[in-house]
Design a protein around this motif. Structure first.
Motif, PDB file in Angstrom:
ATOM      1  N   LYS A  13       0.072  23.789  14.195  1.00  0.00           N
ATOM      2  CA  LYS A  13      -0.942  24.629  14.829  1.00  0.00           C
ATOM      3  C   LYS A  13      -1.995  23.799  15.538  1.00  0.00           C
ATOM      4  O   LYS A  13      -2.663  24.297  16.437  1.00  0.00           O
ATOM      5  CB  LYS A  13      -1.632  25.491  13.777  1.00  0.00           C
ATOM      6  CG  LYS A  13      -0.751  26.626  13.337  1.00  0.00           C
ATOM      7  CD  LYS A  13      -1.447  27.492  12.328  1.00  0.00           C
ATOM      8  CE  LYS A  13      -0.425  28.437  11.722  1.00  0.00           C
ATOM      9  NZ  LYS A  13      -0.762  28.837  10.365  1.00  0.00           N
ATOM     10  N   ILE A  14      -2.201  22.586  15.085  1.00  0.00           N
ATOM     11  CA  ILE A  14      -3.263  21.816  15.690  1.00  0.00           C
ATOM     12  C   ILE A  14      -2.776  20.610  16.482  1.00  0.00           C
ATOM     13  O   ILE A  14      -3.556  19.962  17.149  1.00  0.00           O
ATOM     14  CB  ILE A  14      -4.321  21.386  14.645  1.00  0.00           C
ATOM     15  CG1 ILE A  14      -3.662  20.624  13.506  1.00  0.00           C
ATOM     16  CG2 ILE A  14      -5.068  22.581  14.111  1.00  0.00           C
ATOM     17  CD1 ILE A  14      -4.678  20.006  12.565  1.00  0.00           C
ATOM     18  N   ASP A  41      -6.887  20.977  20.026  1.00  0.00           N
ATOM     19  CA  ASP A  41      -6.243  21.162  18.737  1.00  0.00           C
ATOM     20  C   ASP A  41      -5.812  22.592  18.501  1.00  0.00           C
ATOM     21  O   ASP A  41      -5.717  23.050  17.400  1.00  0.00           O
ATOM     22  CB  ASP A  41      -7.171  20.710  17.634  1.00  0.00           C
ATOM     23  CG  ASP A  41      -8.469  21.498  17.643  1.00  0.00           C
ATOM     24  OD1 ASP A  41      -8.616  22.397  18.478  1.00  0.00           O
ATOM     25  OD2 ASP A  41      -9.318  21.216  16.790  1.00  0.00           O
ATOM     26  N   ASN A  70       0.866  23.833   9.313  1.00  0.00           N
ATOM     27  CA  ASN A  70      -0.517  23.730   9.754  1.00  0.00           C
ATOM     28  C   ASN A  70      -0.672  22.670  10.828  1.00  0.00           C
ATOM     29  O   ASN A  70      -1.415  22.846  11.788  1.00  0.00           O
ATOM     30  CB  ASN A  70      -1.436  23.393   8.577  1.00  0.00           C
ATOM     31  CG  ASN A  70      -1.694  24.614   7.713  1.00  0.00           C
ATOM     32  OD1 ASN A  70      -1.680  25.736   8.221  1.00  0.00           O
ATOM     33  ND2 ASN A  70      -1.917  24.406   6.447  1.00  0.00           N
ATOM     34  N   ILE A  97       1.863   9.579 -11.505  1.00  0.00           N
ATOM     35  CA  ILE A  97       1.253  10.339 -10.418  1.00  0.00           C
ATOM     36  C   ILE A  97       2.012  10.018  -9.154  1.00  0.00           C
ATOM     37  O   ILE A  97       2.363   8.863  -8.904  1.00  0.00           O
ATOM     38  CB  ILE A  97      -0.231   9.962 -10.314  1.00  0.00           C
ATOM     39  CG1 ILE A  97      -0.985  10.744 -11.391  1.00  0.00           C
ATOM     40  CG2 ILE A  97      -0.780  10.258  -8.928  1.00  0.00           C
ATOM     41  CD1 ILE A  97      -2.411  10.392 -11.527  1.00  0.00           C
ATOM     42  N   ALA A 109      -1.259  14.467  -3.407  1.00  0.00           N
ATOM     43  CA  ALA A 109      -1.033  13.769  -4.670  1.00  0.00           C
ATOM     44  C   ALA A 109      -0.750  14.805  -5.747  1.00  0.00           C
ATOM     45  O   ALA A 109      -1.400  15.848  -5.786  1.00  0.00           O
ATOM     46  CB  ALA A 109      -2.257  12.946  -5.048  1.00  0.00           C
ATOM     47  N   PHE A 110       0.212  14.507  -6.600  1.00  0.00           N
ATOM     48  CA  PHE A 110       0.566  15.408  -7.688  1.00  0.00           C
ATOM     49  C   PHE A 110       0.435  14.666  -9.004  1.00  0.00           C
ATOM     50  O   PHE A 110       0.997  13.590  -9.165  1.00  0.00           O
ATOM     51  CB  PHE A 110       1.997  15.932  -7.510  1.00  0.00           C
ATOM     52  CG  PHE A 110       2.137  16.841  -6.327  1.00  0.00           C
ATOM     53  CD1 PHE A 110       2.109  18.216  -6.483  1.00  0.00           C
ATOM     54  CD2 PHE A 110       2.268  16.317  -5.051  1.00  0.00           C
ATOM     55  CE1 PHE A 110       2.215  19.055  -5.388  1.00  0.00           C
ATOM     56  CE2 PHE A 110       2.372  17.146  -3.941  1.00  0.00           C
ATOM     57  CZ  PHE A 110       2.348  18.522  -4.116  1.00  0.00           C
ATOM     58  N   GLY A 111      -0.295  15.250  -9.930  1.00  0.00           N
ATOM     59  CA  GLY A 111      -0.542  14.521 -11.164  1.00  0.00           C
ATOM     60  C   GLY A 111      -0.604  15.386 -12.403  1.00  0.00           C
ATOM     61  O   GLY A 111      -1.293  15.033 -13.353  1.00  0.00           O
ATOM     62  N   SER A 112       0.128  16.484 -12.424  1.00  0.00           N
ATOM     63  CA  SER A 112       0.156  17.282 -13.654  1.00  0.00           C
ATOM     64  C   SER A 112       0.686  16.437 -14.794  1.00  0.00           C
ATOM     65  O   SER A 112       1.532  15.578 -14.596  1.00  0.00           O
ATOM     66  CB  SER A 112       1.089  18.482 -13.510  1.00  0.00           C
ATOM     67  OG  SER A 112       0.711  19.251 -12.426  1.00  0.00           O
ATOM     68  N   ASN A 116       0.839  -1.194   0.000  1.00  0.00           N
ATOM     69  CA  ASN A 116       0.000   0.000   0.000  1.00  0.00           C
ATOM     70  C   ASN A 116       0.878   1.249   0.000  1.00  0.00           C
ATOM     71  O   ASN A 116       2.107   1.150   0.009  1.00  0.00           O
ATOM     72  CB  ASN A 116      -1.018  -0.036   1.146  1.00  0.00           C
ATOM     73  CG  ASN A 116      -0.375   0.078   2.505  1.00  0.00           C
ATOM     74  OD1 ASN A 116       0.628   0.772   2.686  1.00  0.00           O
ATOM     75  ND2 ASN A 116      -0.939  -0.605   3.493  1.00  0.00           N
ATOM     76  N   LEU A 117       0.242   2.405  -0.042  1.00  0.00           N
ATOM     77  CA  LEU A 117       1.018   3.632  -0.232  1.00  0.00           C
ATOM     78  C   LEU A 117       1.968   3.899   0.926  1.00  0.00           C
ATOM     79  O   LEU A 117       3.120   4.287   0.726  1.00  0.00           O
ATOM     80  CB  LEU A 117       0.064   4.812  -0.418  1.00  0.00           C
ATOM     81  CG  LEU A 117      -0.781   4.800  -1.701  1.00  0.00           C
ATOM     82  CD1 LEU A 117      -1.828   5.898  -1.658  1.00  0.00           C
ATOM     83  CD2 LEU A 117       0.114   4.972  -2.921  1.00  0.00           C
ATOM     84  N   GLN A 148       1.188  11.395   5.114  1.00  0.00           N
ATOM     85  CA  GLN A 148       0.840  11.693   3.724  1.00  0.00           C
ATOM     86  C   GLN A 148       0.578  13.176   3.545  1.00  0.00           C
ATOM     87  O   GLN A 148      -0.032  13.808   4.412  1.00  0.00           O
ATOM     88  CB  GLN A 148      -0.402  10.903   3.306  1.00  0.00           C
ATOM     89  CG  GLN A 148      -0.599  10.861   1.818  1.00  0.00           C
ATOM     90  CD  GLN A 148      -1.942  10.253   1.416  1.00  0.00           C
ATOM     91  OE1 GLN A 148      -2.890  10.955   1.099  1.00  0.00           O
ATOM     92  NE2 GLN A 148      -2.016   8.946   1.448  1.00  0.00           N
ATOM     93  N   ILE A 193       2.475  10.377  -4.880  1.00  0.00           N
ATOM     94  CA  ILE A 193       1.883  10.708  -3.584  1.00  0.00           C
ATOM     95  C   ILE A 193       3.045  11.120  -2.696  1.00  0.00           C
ATOM     96  O   ILE A 193       4.019  10.372  -2.552  1.00  0.00           O
ATOM     97  CB  ILE A 193       1.194   9.479  -2.959  1.00  0.00           C
ATOM     98  CG1 ILE A 193       0.379   8.698  -4.003  1.00  0.00           C
ATOM     99  CG2 ILE A 193       0.370   9.882  -1.757  1.00  0.00           C
ATOM    100  CD1 ILE A 193      -0.792   9.415  -4.566  1.00  0.00           C
TER     101      ILE A 193
END
Lengths: 248, 248
Positions: B165-166, B244, B162, B110, B82-85, B57-58, B79, B112
């Motif tokens: 922060k939580i 949080d 981010n 693609i 995801a990048f898929g250009s 798995n990923l 994680q 991840i």
DNA sequence: GCAAAAGTGTTAACTGTACACCCATGA
DNA sequence: TCATGGGTGTACAGTTAACACTTTTGC
């Protein structure tokens, strides 16, 4: 879409869309009902999603798939997460369905999930392609879904809530004119808890994100509520300044 | 890894790892230097990443790839996105490299991305496989990277900030014993701005996440700093209670 | 006049922030 | 004794949180 796109399907990658909808009552989610009539089995409900093509990027794929299955377009979709467990499409109750719609039903598929929040009354989903029936279901009542879609839903809900903490809610989520009570209910629905009315209104006033219109509700059997509109300029300004604590 | 895994490569999906490292000075990132010697071209530095296998798995793939390329293991990878250009692997300067390591260098891939933050001094990356040389580079000095890895880095940095922060910073990021100054510098390095020393210490004390040890620095030419350790129990409790807002 | 939702202020507790000096050590 | 980073308290401003009654309308 070019006719030869069928040959261009990427059998290993899909996108799934978590479309939250708000009707001023509850937070709902748009689902495909796979076997209409055979109700009340949560495993018969799935997120709108499908394989991507090799000549489109992920964002394009999400928008295309959503449009093909539900007719919805021009909805801002935010990427949520990638799911790639080996057994995510191996549930017995999902096999028959996969065999009916996929060339290689046994292939492991990785999915990228997207989410959005829309005003239910402003969008009218029209089932098409293999989405024979679409339904809005209250998020709070969902106990499970087909595949790993329940995980995907919960992940998206987390993302939506976290996003609300660092950004004000977007403009696409409410009608152009709305009341503060509607906005209040929207925040409560997303966060899943009550917010004090007076404190909520004070905070909104301070953020200066909404503008009072000179217009009231009509024909309601109680004191009519004032309409407001979003202050797009201030929204942009706040985002750009990096203001990221809306404190909910 | 089974010998037949080569046939089991998924040519369309990769994982990339953004490993942030902290040396009590700057926030750094672990990169593969593709052409050692030919320095100072940012496009010759890439994130450790590779195609996934179809029988993992990923999360497993990310951990395996990281280990294969850098020797690092037992690192918590989160994680990121995801990048898929369509053009993410189409840069001229990346083509030769792809042709040397991939069976199907032209295929759209693609990826991840995953990220982590480690204590540089507790991990010793060892280049292997196609990672001929590994380097730590200060994040602030990076202007570009191979492929779309600069986008991936910036996205991961956003996520890391981010997250801070939580959630309080994780336990894997500092040595078992650390000083409050080290913790202070860590927060500053991640956030990229200064934090008031007294306020920082007060906040840490209130959160009750660190425990003062009866042990001091030795041999430093200034007042020795007290050592602290993390309070794992309270960390868990805070997370579970849904606390949080760490307010940075 | 009554039911229903809109709208409004005050207070107390807490949190964030700004700010400057003495302390312990090795050299 | 000096250079270095460690360690500490206070006061003000701003924010959150709790709480109850009056207003306007349709019926």
């Amino acid at each position: 879409m070019p006719a030869n796109n069928q040959n261009n399907l990427n059998n290993g990658i899909s996108v799934d869309c978590v479309i939250f909808g708000f009707d001023f009552e509850k937070l709902q989610i748009l689902l495909i009902e796979r076997e209409p009539g055979k109700k009340d089995n949560p495993l018969d409900y799935a997120l709108p999603g499908d394989l991507i093509y090799n000549d489109e990027n992920l964002d394009q794929a999400a928008n295309r798939v959503l449009k093909e299955l539900t007719g919805l377009e021009n909805i801002y979709l935010e990427q949520s997460a990638a799911f790639g467990s080996l057994d995510r499409t191996q549930r017995e109750s999902d096999r028959a369905w996969l065999e009916s719609v996929r060339d290689q039903p046994d292939l492991r598929v990785i999915t990228i999930s997207y989410y959005s929040l829309v005003n239910i009354n402003a969008f009218d989903p029209k089932p098409s392609s293999f989405a024979s029936k679409l339904v809005w279901k209250p998020v709070a009542e969902i106990e499970d879904l087909a595949f790993d879609h329940f995980d995907i839903l919960n992940q998206a809900l987390d993302n939506l809530r976290n996003r609300l903490k660092i950004r004000p809610i977007g403009f696409n989520l409410l009608p152009e004119k709305f009341t503060l009570s509607q906005l209040h209910k929207l925040y409560e629905a997303i966060l899943g808890r009550e917010l004090d009315k007076r404190n909520f209104r004070r905070k909104m006033a301070k953020l200066d994100l909404v503008v009072r219109l000179d217009e009231k509700q009509q024909g309601v059997p109680h004191k009519p509520s004032n309409f407001y509109k979003f202050n797009t300029e201030n929204y942009q300004k706040l985002i750009e300044e990096g203001y990221d604590n809306f404190g909910f």
